[in-house]
Write an enzyme that holds these catalytic residues in place. Structure first.
Site, short mmCIF file in Angstrom:
data_model
loop_
_atom_site.label_atom_id
_atom_site.label_comp_id
_atom_site.label_asym_id
_atom_site.label_seq_id
_atom_site.Cartn_x
_atom_site.Cartn_y
_atom_site.Cartn_z
N ASP A 164 0.74 -1.40 0.09
CA ASP A 164 -0.12 0.05 -0.05
C ASP A 164 0.80 1.20 -0.13
O ASP A 164 0.87 2.29 -0.95
CB ASP A 164 -0.80 0.06 1.19
CG ASP A 164 -2.28 0.20 1.24
OD1 ASP A 164 -2.75 0.21 -0.22
OD2 ASP A 164 -3.06 -0.29 2.09
N GLU A 196 -5.19 7.47 -0.10
CA GLU A 196 -5.70 6.67 1.08
C GLU A 196 -4.54 6.77 2.08
O GLU A 196 -5.09 6.91 3.47
CB GLU A 196 -6.00 5.22 0.60
CG GLU A 196 -6.84 4.69 1.96
CD GLU A 196 -7.35 3.44 1.41
OE1 GLU A 196 -6.98 2.89 0.47
OE2 GLU A 196 -8.31 2.93 1.98
N ASP A 206 -6.04 5.50 -5.11
CA ASP A 206 -6.23 4.29 -4.33
C ASP A 206 -5.01 3.56 -4.50
O ASP A 206 -4.97 2.56 -5.52
CB ASP A 206 -7.62 3.40 -4.23
CG ASP A 206 -7.77 2.56 -3.12
OD1 ASP A 206 -6.78 2.28 -2.42
OD2 ASP A 206 -8.94 2.22 -2.81
N ILE A 244 -3.91 0.59 -3.11
CA ILE A 244 -4.44 -0.96 -3.25
C ILE A 244 -5.61 -0.70 -2.95
O ILE A 244 -6.10 -0.85 -1.80
CB ILE A 244 -3.56 -1.71 -2.58
CG1 ILE A 244 -2.16 -2.06 -2.79
CG2 ILE A 244 -4.39 -3.26 -2.49
CD1 ILE A 244 -1.74 -3.28 -2.35
N ASP A 245 -6.63 -0.61 -3.87
CA ASP A 245 -8.11 -0.94 -3.63
C ASP A 245 -8.28 -2.46 -3.78
O ASP A 245 -8.06 -3.28 -4.56
CB ASP A 245 -8.89 -0.30 -4.83
CG ASP A 245 -10.36 -0.29 -4.57
OD1 ASP A 245 -10.89 -0.17 -3.45
OD2 ASP A 245 -11.23 -0.48 -5.73
N THR A 268 -7.93 -4.30 -0.47
CA THR A 268 -6.95 -4.92 0.21
C THR A 268 -7.30 -6.32 0.83
O THR A 268 -6.49 -7.24 0.86
CB THR A 268 -6.55 -4.08 1.57
OG1 THR A 268 -7.69 -3.61 2.28
CG2 THR A 268 -5.85 -2.80 1.21
N HIS A 277 -18.95 -5.01 2.82
CA HIS A 277 -18.84 -3.80 2.28
C HIS A 277 -20.09 -3.58 1.34
O HIS A 277 -20.45 -2.35 0.90
CB HIS A 277 -17.87 -3.84 1.15
CG HIS A 277 -16.18 -4.16 1.75
ND1 HIS A 277 -15.30 -4.03 1.03
CD2 HIS A 277 -16.02 -4.05 3.09
CE1 HIS A 277 -14.14 -4.40 1.79
NE2 HIS A 277 -14.63 -4.18 3.30
N SER A 281 -12.78 -4.87 -5.10
CA SER A 281 -11.96 -3.56 -5.54
C SER A 281 -12.69 -3.18 -6.81
O SER A 281 -13.72 -3.82 -7.54
CB SER A 281 -10.67 -3.84 -6.18
OG SER A 281 -10.41 -4.68 -7.37
N LYS A 293 -14.19 -4.22 -10.72
CA LYS A 293 -15.74 -4.64 -11.14
C LYS A 293 -15.92 -3.62 -12.22
O LYS A 293 -16.72 -3.83 -13.10
CB LYS A 293 -16.49 -4.29 -9.97
CG LYS A 293 -16.54 -5.59 -8.89
CD LYS A 293 -17.51 -5.30 -7.85
CE LYS A 293 -17.23 -4.51 -6.75
NZ LYS A 293 -16.01 -4.87 -5.71
N ARG A 322 -23.81 -1.43 -5.25
CA ARG A 322 -22.95 -1.47 -4.04
C ARG A 322 -23.87 -0.81 -2.96
O ARG A 322 -24.09 0.53 -3.18
CB ARG A 322 -21.85 -0.68 -4.20
CG ARG A 322 -20.92 -0.50 -3.14
CD ARG A 322 -19.85 0.26 -3.25
NE ARG A 322 -18.75 0.42 -2.52
CZ ARG A 322 -17.58 -0.66 -2.31
NH1 ARG A 322 -17.48 -1.48 -3.17
NH2 ARG A 322 -16.83 -0.49 -1.30
N ASP A 353 -12.37 5.30 -3.96
CA ASP A 353 -12.83 3.87 -4.08
C ASP A 353 -13.65 3.97 -5.48
O ASP A 353 -14.14 3.05 -5.81
CB ASP A 353 -13.39 3.66 -3.16
CG ASP A 353 -12.53 3.00 -2.13
OD1 ASP A 353 -11.94 2.34 -2.44
OD2 ASP A 353 -12.97 3.28 -0.90
N1 LIG Z 1 -17.95 -1.29 5.78
C1 LIG Z 1 -17.38 -0.85 4.50
N2 LIG Z 1 -18.68 -0.63 3.61
C2 LIG Z 1 -18.29 -0.41 2.30
N3 LIG Z 1 -17.06 -0.23 1.85
C3 LIG Z 1 -16.24 -0.41 2.76
C4 LIG Z 1 -16.27 -0.79 4.10
N4 LIG Z 1 -15.19 -0.84 4.61
C5 LIG Z 1 -14.10 -0.71 3.72
N5 LIG Z 1 -14.87 -0.31 2.42
C6 LIG Z 1 -14.37 0.06 1.24
O1 LIG Z 1 -14.53 -0.78 0.32
C7 LIG Z 1 -13.25 -1.00 -0.47
C8 LIG Z 1 -13.28 -2.12 -1.35
O2 LIG Z 1 -14.39 -2.14 -2.18
P1 LIG Z 1 -14.98 -3.93 -2.42
O3 LIG Z 1 -15.69 -4.36 -1.54
O4 LIG Z 1 -15.67 -3.26 -3.81
O5 LIG Z 1 -13.85 -4.52 -2.92
C9 LIG Z 1 -12.17 -0.68 0.45
O6 LIG Z 1 -11.05 -0.47 -0.21
P2 LIG Z 1 -9.55 -0.60 0.31
O7 LIG Z 1 -9.58 -2.07 0.24
O8 LIG Z 1 -8.61 0.12 -0.62
O9 LIG Z 1 -9.56 -0.37 1.67
C10 LIG Z 1 -12.64 0.17 1.40
O10 LIG Z 1 -12.57 1.58 1.06
MG LIG Z 2 -10.38 1.32 -1.71
#
Ligand SMILES: Nc1ncnc2c1ncn2[C@@H]1O[C@H](COP(=O)(O)O)[C@@H](OP(=O)(O)O)[C@H]1O
Ligand SMILES: [Mg+2]
Length: 404
Positions: free
Chosen positions: A101, A126, A189, A191-192, A194, A288, A312, A315, A329, A341
């Site tokens: 990251d 980030e 971002d 690493i989107d 993680t 998420h 990430s 999608k 989402r 994001d």
């Molecule tokens: N409770 C939550 N609800 C929605 N998104 C969240 C979350 N907690 C973290 N995220 C976000 O969801 C991103 C990942 O999206 P996805 O679910 O589409 O893979 C994360 O990015 P990072 O991994 O960069 O922190 C973070 O920013």
């Molecule tokens: Mg992200």
């Protein structure tokens, strides 16, 4: 357009047990014989459409952003490969993602600032270096600096003198900008996804550029996304090449090339306009996005295919080339979406002919600082299907609220 070719996709899906990468199995096209009646609900027009604004060229910025993301992806791949080869104990440790990251953010920030000199360089990203400056993080910092230097040197095109730990910390801290509606701001971002990165699944390096509050370019590096998902392709296996770079500049369409530098090809979103033939993406992580709500919406739309769950902004990339038709989402109550994001993903989809909106039908507003002020959720699809999707989303939200 008189004739609409509709793509129906996705028979079944599997995750390869070794790579844990999601593969699309059974990929087929159908012809949609008639238009579905469009609901009376229509999308509100963007408040200041970028398309309506005079189109500027961001060619130099785009070329630099592509280079920065490709190099950051190289750094992340190296760390992920080492992570996947390591033992179980170190896999439960979050430090690899920390290293990647910070390293990714330092690489992107350093390249943008060096190659696009500007008195007002601004990066909304980030990470910040607070934790890394602590005494106990010295070893991690040294690992990051070494990785960053190796990555920059691997580019081979220029003479970069070695960065010190302090240079790396400074590059990371360039990402503290608050963004906003005036001037230009890079949005990163590093690493989107993680969680996906740690599992060995999908993740992305996502970089966008805001100009006067609008996203004018976006780059998505998706190191684990298969390159081929074309028509008639029946099955993917481990030998399939992975590593996609999606990029878009306002008014010029969306393109994809391989991360190792193939010729770019223009991509377009799916033209499926019958919801029942659509497939939809959502977060892999149930924390998420509300999987029960998307399942309710899918049922209302008579969608037959199961959800495609990947991590990430990959999608957005996959949707921009028609791998699926819808992305939904719906975070749990109280979650605030961050601009990094969605900025890059949003332009990658809209330039490929798609629409991104909140659950009320408003376009996303990237001009308000580090957060998006959203109404409930984010939905993405092609222009024809959006009114139908929006109607189903709003009805489902109402039903859900009244059942509480
Ligand atoms: N409770 C939550 N609800 C929605 N998104 C969240 C979350 N907690 C973290 N995220 C976000 O969801 C991103 C990942 O999206 P996805 O679910 O589409 O893979 C994360 O990015 P990072 O991994 O960069 O922190 C973070 O920013
Ligand atoms: Mg992200």
């Amino acid at each position: 357009m008189a004739i609409i070719l509709s793509t129906a996709l996705l028979g079944c899906i599997y995750v390869h047990p070794l790579t844990r990468i999601l593969y699309l199995d059974h990929y087929y096209y159908t012809y949609a014989p008639k238009l579905k009646s469009i609901s009376s609900l229509s999308l509100k027009p963007p408040r200041n459409s970028v398309r309506a604004a005079s189109i500027m060229s961001y060619d130099k910025e785009l070329a630099t952003a592509k280079k920065a993301c490709s190099l950051a992806a190289r750094l992340c791949q190296k760390v992920q490969r080492a992570l996947l080869q390591s033992d179980v104990q170190s896999k439960s440790d979050k430090s690899p993602v920390t290293v990647a990251d910070y390293g990714s953010q330092a690489v992107v920030s350093f390249i943008l600032e060096k190659e696009l000199p500007s008195r007002s360089f601004s990066l909304v990203a980030e990470e910040d270096s607070g934790d890394l400056r602590k005494e106990e993080s010295q070893e991690t910092l040294q690992r990051i600096t070494k990785l960053v230097n190796e990555t920059l040197a691997s580019d081979g095109t220029e003479n970069v003198s070695l960065l010190s730990d302090e240079d790396v910390l400074t590059a990371i801290d360039s990402g503290k900008s608050e963004g906003g509606s005036f001037g230009q701001h890079w949005v990163l971002d590093p690493i989107d996804g993680t969680k996906g990165f740690l599992r060995g699944d999908q993740y992305a390096i996502a970089l966008g550029l805001l100009d006067e509050g609008k996203v004018v370019l976006g780059v998505l590096a998706c190191p684990n996304l298969p390159l081929q998902t074309s028509a008639g392709h029946v099955q993917h296996n481990v030998q399939d090449k992975v590593g996609c770079l999606f990029f878009a500049q306002v008014g010029t369409g969306t393109y994809m090339q391989s991360l190792d530098g193939s010729q770019p090809t223009k991509v377009d979103v799916s033209s499926t306009e019958n919801a029942e033939d659509a497939s939809f993406f959502e977060s892999f992580e149930a924390a998420h996005s509300l999987h029960d709500l998307t399942s309710m919406i899918a049922k209302k739309l008579s969608i037959k295919a199961p959800p495609v769950r990947i991590d990430s902004q990959a999608k957005y990339g996959a949707l921009s080339r028609g791998d699926g038709t819808i992305y939904m989402r719906f975070p749990h109550r109280g979650y605030r979406e961050k601009i990094w994001d969605h900025a890059a993903g949003c332009i990658v989809v809209t330039e490929a002919g798609g629409v991104v909106s909140d659950a009320a039908g408003n376009p996303l507003d990237f001009s308000r600082g580090r957060y998006l002020d959203l109404d409930t959720g984010i939905i993405v699809t092609n222009q024809k299907l959006m009114p139908t999707l929006l109607k189903a989303v709003q009805e489902s939200l109402k039903e859900k609220a009244s059942s509480l």
